[in-house]
Design an enzyme around this catalytic site. Structure first.
Site, short mmCIF file in Angstrom:
data_model
loop_
_atom_site.label_atom_id
_atom_site.label_comp_id
_atom_site.label_asym_id
_atom_site.label_seq_id
_atom_site.Cartn_x
_atom_site.Cartn_y
_atom_site.Cartn_z
N TYR A 1 31.08 40.42 25.52
CA TYR A 1 31.24 40.73 26.95
C TYR A 1 30.44 39.76 27.83
O TYR A 1 30.93 39.31 28.86
CB TYR A 1 30.83 42.18 27.23
N LYS B 1 37.67 38.41 31.16
CA LYS B 1 37.49 37.07 30.60
C LYS B 1 38.27 35.95 31.30
O LYS B 1 37.97 34.77 31.10
CB LYS B 1 37.93 37.07 29.12
N HIS C 1 24.21 42.66 36.31
CA HIS C 1 24.32 43.93 35.57
C HIS C 1 23.80 43.76 34.15
O HIS C 1 24.23 42.85 33.44
CB HIS C 1 25.78 44.39 35.53
P1 RFL Z 1 44.67 30.74 39.49
O1 RFL Z 1 43.57 31.52 40.12
O2 RFL Z 1 45.97 31.42 39.28
O3 RFL Z 1 44.88 29.44 40.39
C1 RFL Z 1 45.98 28.59 40.20
C2 RFL Z 1 46.26 27.89 41.51
O4 RFL Z 1 47.35 27.00 41.33
C3 RFL Z 1 48.22 27.12 42.43
N1 RFL Z 1 49.57 26.69 42.06
C4 RFL Z 1 50.11 25.52 42.45
N2 RFL Z 1 49.60 24.49 43.16
C5 RFL Z 1 50.42 23.44 43.39
N3 RFL Z 1 51.73 23.40 42.97
C6 RFL Z 1 52.26 24.41 42.26
N4 RFL Z 1 53.54 24.37 41.89
C7 RFL Z 1 51.43 25.53 41.96
N5 RFL Z 1 51.64 26.69 41.30
C8 RFL Z 1 50.50 27.38 41.36
C9 RFL Z 1 48.16 28.60 42.78
O5 RFL Z 1 48.61 28.86 44.11
C10 RFL Z 1 46.69 28.88 42.59
O6 RFL Z 1 45.93 28.69 43.76
O7 RFL Z 1 44.23 30.12 38.09
P2 RFL Z 1 42.81 29.61 37.55
O8 RFL Z 1 42.15 28.71 38.57
O9 RFL Z 1 43.05 29.15 36.18
O10 RFL Z 1 41.87 30.92 37.52
C11 RFL Z 1 42.16 31.96 36.63
C12 RFL Z 1 41.75 33.29 37.25
O11 RFL Z 1 42.29 33.40 38.54
C13 RFL Z 1 42.18 34.48 36.38
O12 RFL Z 1 42.05 34.19 35.01
C14 RFL Z 1 41.34 35.75 36.67
O13 RFL Z 1 41.58 36.20 37.98
C15 RFL Z 1 41.67 36.86 35.68
N6 RFL Z 1 40.99 38.11 35.99
C16 RFL Z 1 39.66 38.30 35.64
N7 RFL Z 1 38.95 37.30 35.07
C17 RFL Z 1 37.62 37.45 34.80
O14 RFL Z 1 37.00 36.51 34.28
N8 RFL Z 1 36.94 38.61 35.10
C18 RFL Z 1 37.58 39.68 35.67
O15 RFL Z 1 36.93 40.66 35.99
C19 RFL Z 1 39.00 39.56 35.94
N9 RFL Z 1 39.69 40.55 36.52
C20 RFL Z 1 41.70 39.15 36.60
C21 RFL Z 1 41.02 40.38 36.85
C22 RFL Z 1 43.03 39.01 36.98
C23 RFL Z 1 43.70 40.05 37.60
N10 RFL Z 1 45.04 39.81 37.98
C24 RFL Z 1 45.60 40.15 39.23
C25 RFL Z 1 45.89 38.99 37.16
C26 RFL Z 1 41.67 41.43 37.45
C27 RFL Z 1 43.02 41.28 37.82
C28 RFL Z 1 43.70 42.46 38.42
C1 PHB Z 2 37.13 43.80 38.69
O1 PHB Z 2 38.11 43.43 39.34
O2 PHB Z 2 36.08 44.17 39.25
C2 PHB Z 2 37.19 43.83 37.22
C3 PHB Z 2 38.39 43.55 36.58
C4 PHB Z 2 38.45 43.59 35.19
C5 PHB Z 2 37.32 43.90 34.46
C6 PHB Z 2 36.11 44.15 35.09
C7 PHB Z 2 36.05 44.11 36.49
O3 PHB Z 2 37.36 43.95 33.11
#
Ligand code: RFL
Ligand code: PHB
Length: 389
Positions: free
Chosen positions: A384, A296, A72
């Protein structure tokens, strides 16, 4: 068992780091509490910065992303009436990649066997020991028996709720936190996106985001009070709300369909410092959380991993401890700036219950400033697409 690096957590941070270390011939084991299917079932990030794309490229695991991901050049801020396009290509000469966290994690997971990266799924009761000594170890249980892994370094990639951060004594660690009075209700549906680029909307009724996973799969969000339950939102209610908040232009192109996933995620800004103590390093959500507004979270996990891999490679290859010692400051310098951007975009695009007419007027003024100032747009665009690592 004895290994060089024991990684806790097989989310994107843990798997990325594991692959980077294995590519340098460093021994490592990843411990994950859940099953692989459970990890893939979590619908999260959708927007990847250059650092994340570059790491997948460095690993040679970007084949599917190149084919199926959507580069994008721009995204939009909507203020109820108009779309303010932030043309990242023109403003800063860069792009982001729309490719789901689920797909990225799948690509990393599927390469584990071939690249000899051992991941132990369903590892229970993971506990860290003696991180301040030169001989730290991790214990866990699996299939009814207890196990121990002795490692030179432990890397906590276990997300916000994992045990790693908690292993750092309270006398050492500092927490910085802001909890927001709303969450994001997300809906995933197999319908074409309403717009070819993302739209972040600040409407009188609240925030909305139109995002996507592909040309046939859409991801939308609205903000809801923290007291709301996902069961109380029917799909129709979510579509109705999106149509209002995203504004008439986007609403005219929304295709409705049944949700294949619907959940509420609370919003939080959080930083834990330092990100290393003794033989333990933290990467990703285990050390910090950003509200998703700036896209992020996953990308910060990737930049932490980039710095951590650098440090660990120097440590294991050249017995150089300096990069390990410098890891926390290096990673935090970028983390704080991404936190700032995520917080400021969250403040700009959401209605806070405590805000009055003055705060609202400030948002209107800022959005109008952004709409008419190339300098303001450059600042948003460079944040961004991701600040340099
Ligand atoms: P994760 O993905 O939470 O993975 C951690 C892993 O550790 C495991 N774990 C354990 N394992 C062993 N023993 C234990 N006691 C443990 N406890 C936990 C878990 O099961 C898991 O598998 O962390 P990591 O790898 O640091 O990754 C971070 C990302 O997942 C997170 O920052 C992003 O998803 C945030 N996020 C977004 N980030 C972006 O860069 N761009 C986006 O567009 C974006 N959109 C989002 C998001 C997060 C969202 N939610 C639900 C919080 C949108 C949403 C809605
Ligand atoms: C997505 O889940 O597609 C997503 C989440 C947060 C953003 C952008 C995209 O800021």
């Amino acid at each position: 068992m004895k290994t060089q690096a024991c990684i806790i957590g097989a989310g994107p941070a843990g798997l990325l780091l594991g692959h980077l270390l294995r590519a340098e011939g460093i021994e490592c084991v990843v411990l994950e509490r859940k099953t692989g299917d459970y990890v893939l079932g979590r619908i999260r990030a959708g927007v990847l910065e250059k650092i994340t794309v570059d790491l997948m490229n460095r690993l040679g695991l970007d084949g599917r992303m190149k084919e199926e991901g959507l580069p994008h050049d721009g995204f939009n801020l909507a203020d109820g009436d108009r779309l303010i396009r932030i043309d990242m290509g023109d403003l800063v000469g860069e792009q982001v990649m729309v490719y789901g966290q689920t797909e990225l994690t799948r690509d990393l997971m599927e390469a584990c066997d071939e690249r000899d990266l051992a991941v132990i799924y369903e590892a229970g009761d993971v506990a860290l020991h003696d991180i301040e000594s030169d001989a730290p170890y991790v214990t866990y249980s699996k299939d009814g028996s207890d196990h121990r892994i002795d490692a030179d370094m432990i890397i906590g990639c276990d997300g916000f709720h994992g045990p790693s951060r908690k292993a750092i004594p309270d006398t050492v660690g500092k927490h910085f936190e802001r909890v927001y009075p709303f969450g994001w209700l997300g809906i995933l549906a197999d319908v074409p996106p309403c717009n070819h680029e993302l739209i972040y909307a600040n409407h009188e009724r609240g925030f909305a985001l139109a995002s996507m996973r592909s040309a046939t799969r859409s991801r939308y969000y609205i903000d809801v009070p923290l007291t709301d339950k996902v069961e109380n939102w029917s799909d129709d209610q979510v579509w109705d709300e999106l149509a209002i908040r995203l504004g008439p232009e986007a609403a005219a192109h929304i295709t409705r369909g049944p949700s294949i996933e619907k959940s509420i995620a609370p919003l939080r800004s959080y930083i834990f410092a330092p990100m290393r103590h003794g033989r333990l390093m933290l990467c990703g959500d285990s050390a910090h959380i950003v509200p998703p507004t700036g896209a992020k979270g996953l990308n910060l996990a990737a930049s932490d991993v980039y710095y951590a891999a650098d440090a660990l490679i120097a440590f294991f290859r050249k017995q150089d401890n300096n990069a390990i010692v410098g890891y926390s400051d290096r990673a935090l310098a970028r983390v704080w700036k991404s936190e700032r951007f995520s917080w400021s975009l969250t403040k700009l695009m959401h209605r806070f219950p405590e805000d009055g007419a003055f705060e609202r007027a400030m948002q209107v003024a800022e959005l109008d400033y952004i709409a008419n100032s190339r300098a303001a747009q450059i600042s948003i665009a460079e944040n961004y697409v991701g600040l340099p690592v």
